[in-house]
Design an enzyme around this catalytic site. Structure first.
Site, PDB file in Angstrom:
ATOM      1  N   LYS A  98       0.841  -1.198   0.000  1.00 19.38           N
ATOM      2  CA  LYS A  98       0.000   0.000   0.000  1.00 19.38           C
ATOM      3  C   LYS A  98       0.878   1.251   0.000  1.00 19.38           C
ATOM      4  O   LYS A  98       1.897   1.296   0.684  1.00 19.38           O
ATOM      5  CB  LYS A  98      -0.901  -0.025   1.239  1.00 19.38           C
ATOM      6  N   SER A 173      -9.443   2.254   2.804  1.00 20.21           N
ATOM      7  CA  SER A 173      -8.453   2.938   1.997  1.00 20.21           C
ATOM      8  C   SER A 173      -7.451   1.993   1.327  1.00 20.21           C
ATOM      9  O   SER A 173      -6.592   2.419   0.576  1.00 20.21           O
ATOM     10  CB  SER A 173      -7.682   3.939   2.866  1.00 20.21           C
ATOM     11  N   SER A 197     -10.529  -0.007   6.733  1.00 23.75           N
ATOM     12  CA  SER A 197      -9.750   0.073   5.509  1.00 23.75           C
ATOM     13  C   SER A 197      -9.100  -1.210   5.011  1.00 23.75           C
ATOM     14  O   SER A 197      -8.538  -1.236   3.927  1.00 23.75           O
ATOM     15  CB  SER A 197      -8.671   1.158   5.653  1.00 23.75           C
TER      16      SER A 197
END
Length: 490
Positions: A98, A173, A197
């Site tokens: 990420k 996210s 997330s």
């Protein structure tokens, strides 16, 4: 379709029945084959690169690539096996990280124009841990600016799309990681979870993802040390894959105020669980979360399909009344600790959604923060009674179905205007508030043809047991078309 993979290099005198695309292999199977010299890291990396190049233009999940370096490291990984060197848990395994994690020599933007050209000179602690275990960083996945949001879009790379319907959001996210895994761009990916997330993109993309207990995966760089928010965690296509990555991510670090001594090797052994002996509590809304009617109905249908397999399966009567006000206060503290200095320096140059969140936090009074923490404590204490009766608690893994990515968040929920930005993932942030481990498992499709997930909540610090139960539930869900894991048509 199956094919026989034959290594021409004499170092790999093996044949093995493989999928026609090596990138479709589950992570645990790929790692086993690498260790047995039946699969080369070079071939696996090349297969993943080919899949990214073919599919990513329509999904926009992977935003920065490190192909050249990955190829060099894959070759070195194969040579290490040939030389009989010790192998790490993730030896030769390509992984996507990420874009909130610093990666040495690989651009790290945090989804922000402020860092659009940032190339770190060192890895952050988690990435360093993954490399120590032999992982090969293939690229970075998309995220909202500084991870604030559950719809993955930013002003640097644009919007990520759901592989099942590219008009819809993959959640966030960690939406880039979720979408990439659903499209089989890599066998593993990292995520982080403050409110939803990891679990939200896992649910929206038909994969698995666990929000571990705070402190299990040490992060000595957390700006708010004593908080249940801001944990890092693994995403994978199966529970076994999630568990493998968790074993590599978990580590004790006294610099992290929530960290505790842990032997990560325990995650390498999951005991079988007989679902017939499980006591399962169910909650559609945790007694406070607004849930769309279609989600309630879909959740009921999924649970009716599998409930007869358990020793006990019933409504738990769980009530987390007051969780909304408590979470918004706890979340605001977390946001301010990481972003207040940035806001003072850059102000309106930040993403509008991030600015709204920061300003909302700045407008809260000290009394409101004190009341939020006190309410969090009360809710946590009362929640412990759930596990006096049940082994796990199962809820929907979403309040709403995947929505159009052009919309920042759903305008309505339960047929009325949404109260605020976070309301639509409250079924997940309720569990974040109390810090219990929770895993999102795919449970078939919803009425609009996109993945539907269930959230399985474990006892406090019971991550290992939760994963054992989750693996048994995964097999149960896979036993019927109504609840088996969906796969995107690539």
């Amino acid at each position: 379709m199956k094919t026989m993979l034959i290594y021409l290099d004499s170092k790999y005198p093996f044949t093995e029945s493989m999928p026609s695309n090596l990138c479709d292999l589950d992570a645990t199977e790929a790692r086993r084959l690498i260790g047995e010299r039946k699969l080369s890291s070079v071939d696996l990396v090349e297969a993943c690169i080919a899949r990214i190049e073919a599919v990513n233009p329509k999904i926009n999940a992977v935003v920065t690539t490190a192909y050249d370096r990955a190829r060099v490291e894959a070759k070195a990984a194969d040579e290490a096996i040939a030389q009989g060197k010790p192998l790490g848990l993730l030896h030769g395994m390509p992984i996507l990280v990420k874009d909130l994690n610093r990666t040495e020599g690989i651009r790290t933007t945090f989804g922000s124009p402020l860092f659009k050209d940032n190339v770190p000179t060192s890895d952050d602690p988690l990435v360093a841990r993954l490399r120590k275990h032999g992982a090969i960083i293939l690229g970075k996945t998309n995220t909202p600016e500084f991870g604030t949001g559950s719809n993955t879009k930013n002003r640097v790379f644009g919007t990520s799309c759901n592989p099942f319907n590219t008009k819809l959001t993959p959640g966030g996210s960690s939406g880039g990681s979720g979408a990439a895994l659903a499209a089989n761009m890599a066998p593993l990916a990292t995520g982080s979870d403050s409110g939803a997330s990891i679990r939200n993109p896992a649910a929206f993309n038909g994969i698995a993802g666990i929000r571990p207990s705070p402190g299990l995966i040490a992060n000595p760089e957390r700006s708010h040390g004593l908080s249940t928010n801001g944990v890092e965690g693994p995403l994978g296509r199966t529970v076994a894959d999630v568990t493998l990555l968790l074993a590599a991510m978990a580590e004790y670090d006294p610099r992290d105020m929530m960290s505790r001594p842990i032997d990560p090797s325990i995650f390498l052994t999951l005991k079988p669980v007989d679902v017939a002996g499980l006591r399962v509590g169910i909650s559609e809304d945790l007694g406070f979360a607004p849930i769309d009617k279609v989600v309630r109905e879909t959740f009921r249908r999924k649970m009716e399909t599998i409930s007869g397999a358990f020793a006990l399966c019933e409504d738990s009567g769980t009530s987390m009344k007051g969780a909304e006000e408590a979470y918004m206060g706890v979340r605001a503290l977390h946001l301010l600790s990481g972003n207040s200095a940035r806001y003072r320096e850059h102000g309106k140059d930040l993403d509008k959604n991030l600015v709204w969140n920061i300003e909302d936090a700045l407008n809260k009074t000290p009394t409101q923060y004190a009341e939020a923490v006190a309410e969090q404590t009360r809710i946590h204490r009362e929640f412990q009674s759930v596990f006096e009766k049940y082994d796990v608690l199962i809820t929907p893994a979403c309040n709403v179905l995947p929505f159009e990515h052009t919309t920042l968040f759903p305008a309505t929920i339960e047929g009325r205007p949404a109260a605020h930005y976070c309301e639509w993932f409250s079924i997940l942030y309720g569990i974040s508030l109390i810090g219990h481990p929770a895993i999102s498992l795919p449970a078939g499709l919803d009425p609009q043809g996109t993945p539907f997930g269930i959230q399985v909540v474990g006892s406090r610090n019971g991550d290992h047991r939760l994963l054992e139960v989750a693996r048994a539930l995964e097999a149960l869900l896979a036993s019927t078309p109504e609840t088996q894991r969906p796969k995107a048509d690539l």
